[in-house]
Design a protein around this motif. Structure first.
Motif, mmCIF file in Angstrom:
data_model
loop_
_atom_site.group_PDB
_atom_site.id
_atom_site.type_symbol
_atom_site.label_atom_id
_atom_site.label_comp_id
_atom_site.label_asym_id
_atom_site.label_seq_id
_atom_site.Cartn_x
_atom_site.Cartn_y
_atom_site.Cartn_z
ATOM 1 N N ARG A 135 0.746 -1.203 -0.147
ATOM 2 C CA ARG A 135 0.017 -0.052 0.042
ATOM 3 C C ARG A 135 0.900 1.167 -0.013
ATOM 4 N NH1 ARG A 135 -2.252 3.495 4.097
ATOM 5 N NH2 ARG A 135 -1.145 2.498 5.609
ATOM 6 N N ALA A 136 1.855 1.310 0.845
ATOM 7 C CA ALA A 136 2.568 2.565 1.032
ATOM 8 C C ALA A 136 3.674 2.853 -0.415
ATOM 9 C CB ALA A 136 3.952 2.473 2.109
ATOM 10 N N ALA A 137 3.764 1.535 -0.937
ATOM 11 C CA ALA A 137 4.772 1.893 -2.080
ATOM 12 C C ALA A 137 3.828 2.241 -3.368
ATOM 13 C CB ALA A 137 5.512 0.473 -2.511
ATOM 14 N N PRO A 192 -0.107 -3.058 5.522
ATOM 15 C CA PRO A 192 0.895 -2.950 4.702
ATOM 16 C C PRO A 192 0.672 -3.093 3.239
ATOM 17 C CG PRO A 192 1.088 -5.176 5.923
ATOM 18 C CD PRO A 192 0.233 -4.127 6.394
ATOM 19 N N ASP A 193 -0.524 -3.809 3.053
ATOM 20 C CA ASP A 193 -0.795 -4.390 1.787
ATOM 21 C C ASP A 193 -2.246 -3.706 1.246
ATOM 22 O OD1 ASP A 193 1.343 -6.161 1.632
ATOM 23 O OD2 ASP A 193 0.146 -7.566 2.889
ATOM 24 N N ARG A 217 -9.156 -3.155 -0.996
ATOM 25 C CA ARG A 217 -9.724 -3.812 0.286
ATOM 26 C C ARG A 217 -8.240 -3.838 0.962
ATOM 27 N NH1 ARG A 217 -14.598 -5.888 -0.223
ATOM 28 N NH2 ARG A 217 -15.432 -6.572 -1.959
ATOM 29 N N SER A 218 -8.164 -4.385 2.201
ATOM 30 C CA SER A 218 -7.076 -4.399 2.954
ATOM 31 C C SER A 218 -7.270 -5.724 3.775
ATOM 32 C CB SER A 218 -6.715 -3.296 4.060
ATOM 33 O OG SER A 218 -6.048 -3.855 5.060
ATOM 34 N N ALA A 219 -6.239 -6.697 3.600
ATOM 35 C CA ALA A 219 -6.158 -7.860 4.473
ATOM 36 C C ALA A 219 -6.280 -7.566 6.140
ATOM 37 C CB ALA A 219 -4.920 -8.582 4.064
ATOM 38 N N ASP A 220 -6.059 -6.305 6.470
ATOM 39 C CA ASP A 220 -5.750 -6.013 7.895
ATOM 40 C C ASP A 220 -7.216 -5.502 8.349
ATOM 41 O OD1 ASP A 220 -2.934 -6.814 8.906
ATOM 42 O OD2 ASP A 220 -2.905 -5.540 6.953
#
Length: 342
Positions: A246-248, A303-304, A319-322
């Motif tokens: 996500r940040a990248a 992070p993803d 979406r976020s896995a977290d």
């Protein structure tokens, strides 16, 4: 041989239904007396009649019944699967319509839902960026707050993106109800809530947040919020899924002012002149306004990020896995040098 009455009792159908199925060519009798016109059925027809009864009980259209009864197992499976999907869609639509009617009714008394203060503040932080900053539709500058015993849902959209965040209530009394709160007022209320372990959202004549004997007002707004549930139901199934940092991805978009092309390849995502590692199945090329996609990534958690792409001209789900309780839809733009409209 069985008379129509005896056969009807055996297979669980009425004589009138058997006559109707004979007229339709779905279940013809084994023999018809040429003098009396009486219909007679054989033991060999019991299985077909029972299957027919089950299909009709499941609501399968008569036009599809013959395909199931006389077609191959593969054809039967295909027809029944399609029917099940239709029933599910109809049920979802009916449930949504009933929910909208219930939420539109004036509550019999105050509706109170208790949630964690920091959790509410976090949810507001995630959805508010999707609200419009200006424009002729004031309801788009608001956040829809839906209160129910099972969940609290915050929704915002500026028509280019849609953000939905769900919270699990600690307790609920009354409902359902909904509030349309200007985004700025909700941000102020969230700052008040973040310093309190728990807050109660109260919908009624004077909506507010309550905690520790204090109250913070939630000013309402007029207008009708867009029918976002219909938008969610109309989403096409994703054809491509892209999992990347996500940040990248956010950093790769930073500083860009024109539409940016995302080129999905085998296990890599090319963003302009930057190549990012990714888990994906390509190829597909899709373009975004970097400010819109960047804001959606900024609001995410973890992070993803998972991008679900149906087509280059369809909304993309981020979406976020977290945090499965937060979903963002982002509208793509036309591919560079191409009118991308269908």
């Amino acid at each position: 041989m069985h008379s129509i009455s005896a056969f009807a009792r055996r297979v669980g159908l009425t004589p009138s239904a058997l006559r109707f199925y004979d007229d339709c060519g779905v279940l013809a009798p084994a023999r018809v007396d040429p003098l009396t016109g009486y219909r007679y059925y054989s033991d060999d027809q019991v299985e077909r009649a029972v299957h027919l009864r089950g299909l009709r009980a499941a609501g399968v259209p008569l036009a599809d019944v013959t395909a199931v009864l006389d077609g191959s197992p593969g054809t039967a499976r295909e027809v029944l699967t399609a029917h099940a999907e239709r029933l599910r869609a109809e049920s979802d639509a009916a449930h949504a319509a009933l929910g909208a009617l219930l939420r539109g009714l004036p509550p019999s008394g105050p509706v109170r839902v208790r949630v964690g203060g920091p959790e509410l503040a976090s949810a507001v932080r995630q959805v508010v960026p999707a609200a419009a900053r200006d424009g002729e539709f004031p309801e788009l500058r608001c956040v829809l707050v839906e209160l129910a015993d099972a969940q609290v849902r915050l929704v915002a959209t500026d028509r280019y993106r849609l953000a939905v965040r769900e919270l699990r209530p600690l307790a609920a009394d009354g409902g359902p109800a909904e509030l349309l709160v200007p985004s700025g007022a909700l941000v102020t209320a969230a700052a008040w809530a973040t310093r309190r372990p728990e807050v109660t959202i109260e919908a009624g004549p004077d909506p507010c947040l309550r905690a520790d004997g204090e109250a913070h007002p939630l000013p309402g707004a007029d207008g009708v919020f867009p029918a976002y549930r219909e938008m969610l139901r109309a989403l096409h199934a994703p054809v491509h899924r892209v999992l990347t940092g996500r940040a990248a991805l956010r950093d790769a978009l930073a500083g860009r002012v024109r539409s940016v092309l995302l080129d999905v390849r085998a296990d890599e995502l090319v963003v302009g002149d930057v190549t990012l590692p990714a888990v994906c199945a390509g190829p597909v090329r899709i373009a975004f306004d970097p400010a819109v996609l960047g804001a959606a990534l900024e609001a995410g958690v973890g992070p993803d990020v998972l991008l679900e792409i149906a087509a280059p001209d369809r909304p993309v789900v981020a979406r976020s896995a977290d945090q499965g309780s937060f979903t963002t839809l982002v509208m793509p733009v036309a591919l560079p040098g191409k009118d991308n409209r269908p």
